[in-house]
Design an enzyme around this catalytic site. Sequence first.
Site, short mmCIF file in Angstrom:
data_model
loop_
_atom_site.label_atom_id
_atom_site.label_comp_id
_atom_site.label_asym_id
_atom_site.label_seq_id
_atom_site.Cartn_x
_atom_site.Cartn_y
_atom_site.Cartn_z
N ARG B 23 0.83 -1.23 0.00
CA ARG B 23 0.00 0.00 0.00
C ARG B 23 0.85 1.26 0.00
NH1 ARG B 23 -4.09 -1.51 4.53
NH2 ARG B 23 -4.86 -3.45 3.65
N ARG B 27 -3.10 6.41 1.39
CA ARG B 27 -3.59 7.59 2.10
C ARG B 27 -2.58 8.26 3.02
NH1 ARG B 27 -8.74 6.47 5.36
NH2 ARG B 27 -8.29 4.26 5.06
N ARG B 36 -7.10 11.90 -4.47
CA ARG B 36 -8.35 11.31 -4.02
C ARG B 36 -9.42 12.35 -3.68
NH1 ARG B 36 -9.53 6.67 -1.81
NH2 ARG B 36 -11.56 7.67 -1.82
N ASP B 72 -6.97 -2.73 -7.23
CA ASP B 72 -7.56 -3.44 -6.09
C ASP B 72 -7.76 -4.90 -6.49
OD1 ASP B 72 -9.08 -2.80 -3.33
OD2 ASP B 72 -10.08 -4.43 -4.39
N TYR B 148 -14.61 -12.80 -0.13
CA TYR B 148 -15.27 -11.49 -0.24
C TYR B 148 -16.61 -11.61 -0.96
CZ TYR B 148 -11.32 -8.54 1.28
OH TYR B 148 -10.35 -7.89 2.00
#
Lengths: 347, 347
Positions: B23, B27, B36, B72, B148
């Site tokens: 990652r 963020r 974003r 993703d 998922y």
Amino acid sequence: VNDRILRAARRQPVDVTPVWIMRQAGRYLPEYRAVREKIDFLPLCKTPDLAAEVTVQPVRRLGVDAAIIFSDILIPTEAMGMELELGDRGPHFPSPLRTAADIEKLTVPDPMERTGFVAEAIRKTRAALHDSVPVIGFAGAPFTLAAYMVEGGGSKSFILIKRLLFEQPKLAHALFDRLTRTLIPYLEMQVEAGARIVQIFDSWGGELSPRDFETFSLPYLTRMVRALQAKGVPVIVFGTAMSTHLPLLRKTGADVLGCDWRIELDQARALAGPDVALQGNLDPLALFLPAADVEHRVADILRRAGPVGHIFNLGHGILPPTSPDAAKHLVETVHRLGCHVTAPPTP
Amino acid sequence: VNDRILRAARRQPVDVTPVWIMRQAGRYLPEYRAVREKIDFLPLCKTPDLAAEVTVQPVRRLGVDAAIIFSDILIPTEAMGMELELGDRGPHFPSPLRTAADIEKLTVPDPMERTGFVAEAIRKTRAALHDSVPVIGFAGAPFTLAAYMVEGGGSKSFILIKRLLFEQPKLAHALFDRLTRTLIPYLEMQVEAGARIVQIFDSWGGELSPRDFETFSLPYLTRMVRALQAKGVPVIVFGTAMSTHLPLLRKTGADVLGCDWRIELDQARALAGPDVALQGNLDPLALFLPAADVEHRVADILRRAGPVGHIFNLGHGILPPTSPDAAKHLVETVHRLGCHVTAPPTP
């Protein structure tokens, strides 16, 4: 009197492998749900008559070899001064620990004064069962309780508690020490009330690297284990995702190490060494398999564990959608196959 | 051209231990948050110019040895016909797989037609970086994606996916097969676009017992690993809480096994065997430690990993509150100490 679990915990010979089930007093049982329709979770923990009633339910229905007292690991945190909300969706602390002052405010409570209802529930359970099986007392580990108290509830990445460890290690140790000084008398009270074996849940210990587990959890677990052994009871230490910590857990001196389902018990034995009992370790979801497959898996676990020093259990708590009949079949299967198995049956 | 990560993946000598961060495009970087503010997560994945821009950001700022394409693992599930919602609070499938008919409806999509934006983002990333560091392609493992898709998002106990495995194993295998037939061409497309190494994320594989992992995940991982190796690229397989599965993971034939922070790398090496590279494994929260402590931990990991066949990484994704300077310091420390360390410095 059935003392299999005590004998297995001390690696003494047993006629049949003992078995109990984590969260055996729980929502998968209709008789438990009937009680819960009348009372919430936390008040139930504090009402000895009802807590004893649900504690006894799985012993009657399943024939397990021990009764674990119905309670919650977070009960002592409320006694220390935390506001606590418990429910089926998990625990919540509306005012989590955020500052040194928050931690400083926590008391080390007198266990009888603030949590005497647990002792009373143990006494009532013993009376209801006529001491036919041992009562298991339990508590959370200091790291695990601190994680809940700092995060405010469950967590995914445990950012806040780990930041406390890494940014303010002295403060973290002060919190763990205060928790340890609360939890030892809390478990001693349970033993005095008649619990004949205790389990310490370090539910989140597996979130720590080995070095951090050794620094921030192990010393406090070890203090608790020694204090309880000095009271004459064997001690089980359990956590999930902790397989790689087994060599460290052995250093606590615990009589029994609980294993989740992520490791085979012969591999766990290799990591834990010969002089400790093991508890576990069927995946709770395996109770949804056809009965013959469950029997095959039970036999495999028994074979890997060996006949001495094994307490059969699930690798984690039984889940609400599980059939009570599947749980009963599991207990019967362990009792039928335990201590007699040398190789798994043909699948 | 910096090919350290490719050399380390193949256990060839390197001048300096390569490092990237899971990652790393995320963020914690202000320049990522600035992008974003203009666009949501899923549209960002599908806009090659912007996906390439955020992919390049950590290479420029941190000096990591590889760029992992911004995307993703659930992108291919949408291409198969699932409605997908992605956001910072985690993935959500409004219509999860619940019946055989739901699974039967899933298509095996043409990767360029439905997910060509990933290939395009890889090409644009290569151009922006002038191929100075390799681009890492990635995909989820069939079991993890199925978890998922069946649960509808993240899960705590994975009741629904495990019930599928245990109650309808043939249907589960049909789903895994369909996912595998989707994911292999999806990764092949990434390689054709210029990805020079790929990582397969079996994020939830550690929820399975060793025997269930061997039955329900390993065969599909192995098919993916072999197909990608046939395209000439090394393959990394990564999951968390999978330390006890390392001997099984080795059977996939993967070039590199990624380790979370729950195991020391020398212990991982003992489980994985000598002929595979290892990736990892600093706890992401350790980036909140004082700089000197981070350096000590990096040195310890490097020493345990040994100088050959090690790609340095965190044991899981970097977290949003992390300081970019701490990430940069980590990369510099690995580059300064890697391949030269034989013993940890005094703490």
